[in-house]
Design a protein around this motif. Structure first.
Motif, PDB file in Angstrom:
ATOM      1  N   GLN A 210       0.663 -23.648  18.228  1.00 56.40           N
ATOM      2  CA  GLN A 210       1.344 -24.549  19.154  1.00 56.40           C
ATOM      3  C   GLN A 210       2.466 -25.306  18.441  1.00 56.40           C
ATOM      4  O   GLN A 210       3.545 -25.519  19.000  1.00 56.40           O
ATOM      5  CB  GLN A 210       0.345 -25.538  19.753  1.00 56.40           C
ATOM      6  CG  GLN A 210      -0.675 -24.908  20.677  1.00 56.40           C
ATOM      7  CD  GLN A 210      -1.712 -25.909  21.140  1.00 56.40           C
ATOM      8  OE1 GLN A 210      -2.261 -26.671  20.346  1.00 56.40           O
ATOM      9  NE2 GLN A 210      -1.995 -25.915  22.432  1.00 56.40           N
ATOM     10  N   THR A 213       5.417 -22.840  17.872  1.00 54.34           N
ATOM     11  CA  THR A 213       6.140 -22.590  19.112  1.00 54.34           C
ATOM     12  C   THR A 213       6.984 -23.797  19.509  1.00 54.34           C
ATOM     13  O   THR A 213       8.138 -23.651  19.942  1.00 54.34           O
ATOM     14  CB  THR A 213       5.156 -22.243  20.247  1.00 54.34           C
ATOM     15  OG1 THR A 213       4.442 -21.045  19.899  1.00 54.34           O
ATOM     16  CG2 THR A 213       5.890 -22.016  21.564  1.00 54.34           C
ATOM     17  N   ALA A 214       6.428 -24.991  19.365  1.00 57.39           N
ATOM     18  CA  ALA A 214       7.174 -26.197  19.725  1.00 57.39           C
ATOM     19  C   ALA A 214       8.415 -26.368  18.860  1.00 57.39           C
ATOM     20  O   ALA A 214       9.493 -26.739  19.360  1.00 57.39           O
ATOM     21  CB  ALA A 214       6.268 -27.424  19.602  1.00 57.39           C
ATOM     22  N   LEU A 217      10.982 -23.914  20.009  1.00 57.70           N
ATOM     23  CA  LEU A 217      11.564 -24.311  21.289  1.00 57.70           C
ATOM     24  C   LEU A 217      12.552 -25.460  21.119  1.00 57.70           C
ATOM     25  O   LEU A 217      13.570 -25.522  21.835  1.00 57.70           O
ATOM     26  CB  LEU A 217      10.465 -24.688  22.281  1.00 57.70           C
ATOM     27  CG  LEU A 217       9.661 -23.509  22.831  1.00 57.70           C
ATOM     28  CD1 LEU A 217       8.500 -24.013  23.685  1.00 57.70           C
ATOM     29  CD2 LEU A 217      10.541 -22.568  23.650  1.00 57.70           C
ATOM     30  N   SER A 248       7.403 -18.993  27.055  1.00 60.10           N
ATOM     31  CA  SER A 248       7.092 -20.177  26.254  1.00 60.10           C
ATOM     32  C   SER A 248       7.928 -21.371  26.702  1.00 60.10           C
ATOM     33  O   SER A 248       7.420 -22.501  26.787  1.00 60.10           O
ATOM     34  CB  SER A 248       7.352 -19.880  24.772  1.00 60.10           C
ATOM     35  OG  SER A 248       6.560 -18.803  24.323  1.00 60.10           O
ATOM     36  N   ARG A 251       6.715 -22.755  30.072  1.00 62.36           N
ATOM     37  CA  ARG A 251       5.419 -23.412  29.934  1.00 62.36           C
ATOM     38  C   ARG A 251       5.587 -24.841  29.407  1.00 62.36           C
ATOM     39  O   ARG A 251       4.882 -25.754  29.825  1.00 62.36           O
ATOM     40  CB  ARG A 251       4.530 -22.600  28.986  1.00 62.36           C
ATOM     41  CG  ARG A 251       3.081 -23.062  28.915  1.00 62.36           C
ATOM     42  CD  ARG A 251       2.271 -22.205  27.952  1.00 62.36           C
ATOM     43  NE  ARG A 251       2.326 -20.809  28.295  1.00 62.36           N
ATOM     44  CZ  ARG A 251       2.711 -19.846  27.458  1.00 62.36           C
ATOM     45  NH1 ARG A 251       3.100 -20.150  26.227  1.00 62.36           N
ATOM     46  NH2 ARG A 251       2.725 -18.584  27.850  1.00 62.36           N
ATOM     47  N   LEU A 252       6.533 -25.043  28.511  1.00 61.89           N
ATOM     48  CA  LEU A 252       6.702 -26.362  27.906  1.00 61.89           C
ATOM     49  C   LEU A 252       7.732 -27.226  28.641  1.00 61.89           C
ATOM     50  O   LEU A 252       7.490 -28.401  28.901  1.00 61.89           O
ATOM     51  CB  LEU A 252       7.131 -26.223  26.443  1.00 61.89           C
ATOM     52  CG  LEU A 252       7.279 -27.536  25.674  1.00 61.89           C
ATOM     53  CD1 LEU A 252       5.927 -28.202  25.504  1.00 61.89           C
ATOM     54  CD2 LEU A 252       7.912 -27.297  24.309  1.00 61.89           C
TER      55      LEU A 252
END
Length: 270
Positions: A210, A213-214, A217, A248, A251-252
């Motif tokens: 996580q 991915t953050a 992003l 992704s 989703r965020l």
């Protein structure tokens, strides 16, 4: 009722997982057979009855079934409408042969947390680019399976080391574009993969996949606002492809990269 059969199978790019198998059967019955790997089974609808080592078993409710290698078993629907199942075939690096006896004695594990984690792992394995998440989830599943098969005293658990968590964060930051596998991180940081995941999550309140991915992003958002098209942004930020970035990102952020980019500049005068 007309017999139905839906099957899908693939080999993911995750060490330890030999095959992922999803099926919906209404009438199909498996004859006695063996596998040379572990069978980790969850049933999403209906139920399965099976014989293992000449004893009858079943898969109701939140049961997770773990069938050991080289032990004959069969399988058939236990309800009139059949069953829908998801299976992971795990090699002996995940559970060695010393666990076979315990699995024969108790293959059906009533454990809602384990059941939920196995479902989450299937979701991660279906997502190209989700390998680090899948590896992280697999290592927690492996630990929980071992606890069921060979219970340990809680006072043997070692506290997570903050230094280890920070070491992994530095590694993830350095490998933002190309990523790192959990096994490689464990080798570089001289830690067991399970301990590595627990240390990171305990220290920062977020799983390693996580966090990675953050961070990706965040970089993607800046590049999109600079005017770079989503396809190029995906390649520049470590995502498997544009589809992986889209999933992704939505989703965020709650919107797609394309829509996010088209709205840039709307608030520049405010």
């Amino acid at each position: 009722m007309v017999a139905r059969q839906e099957v899908s199978a693939w080999r993911p790019r995750v060490p330890g997982v030999v095959e992922v198998f999803h099926a919906h059967f209404t009438a199909h019955a498996y004859p006695m057979h063996v596998h040379d790997v572990w069978t980790l089974l969850i049933v999403d609808d209906g139920a399965v009855r099976y014989d293992l080592n000449r004893r009858e078993h079943g898969t109701p409710g939140d049961t997770v079934s773990l069938l050991p290698p080289q032990v004959p078993h069969n399988g058939s629907p236990a309800t009139p409408h059949g069953f829908r199942k998801r299976v992971l075939y795990l090699d002996l690096t995940q559970l060695d042969e010393s666990f076979i006896g315990a699995a024969v004695d108790g293959p059906d594990l009533v454990d809602p947390l384990l059941r939920r984690r196995v479902g989450q792992l299937h979701t991660a394995l279906a997502d190209r680019g989700g390998e680090l998440e899948a590896q992280s989830r697999l290592t927690l599943i492996r630990e929980r399976l071992r606890t069921h098969l060979r219970p340990r005293s809680p006072d043997r658990e070692r506290p997570a080391a903050p230094g280890l968590a920070h070491g992994l964060r530095e590694l993830l930051d350095a490998r933002l574009l190309h990523g790192v596998t959990l096994d490689e991180a464990a080798r570089l940081l001289h830690a067991h993969p399970t301990h590595l995941v627990r240390a990171f999550s305990g220290e920062f309140g977020i799983a390693p996949h996580q966090y990675l991915t953050a961070r990706r992003l965040d970089r993607a958002r800046r590049l999109l606002l600079d005017g770079l098209p989503p396809g190029e942004v995906a390649a520049a930020t470590g995502f498997y492809d544009q589809s992986h970035l889209n999933r992704s990102f939505k989703r965020l952020v709650g919107t797609t990269p394309g829509r996010f980019a088209r709205q840039r500049g709307d608030d520049t005068t405010s």
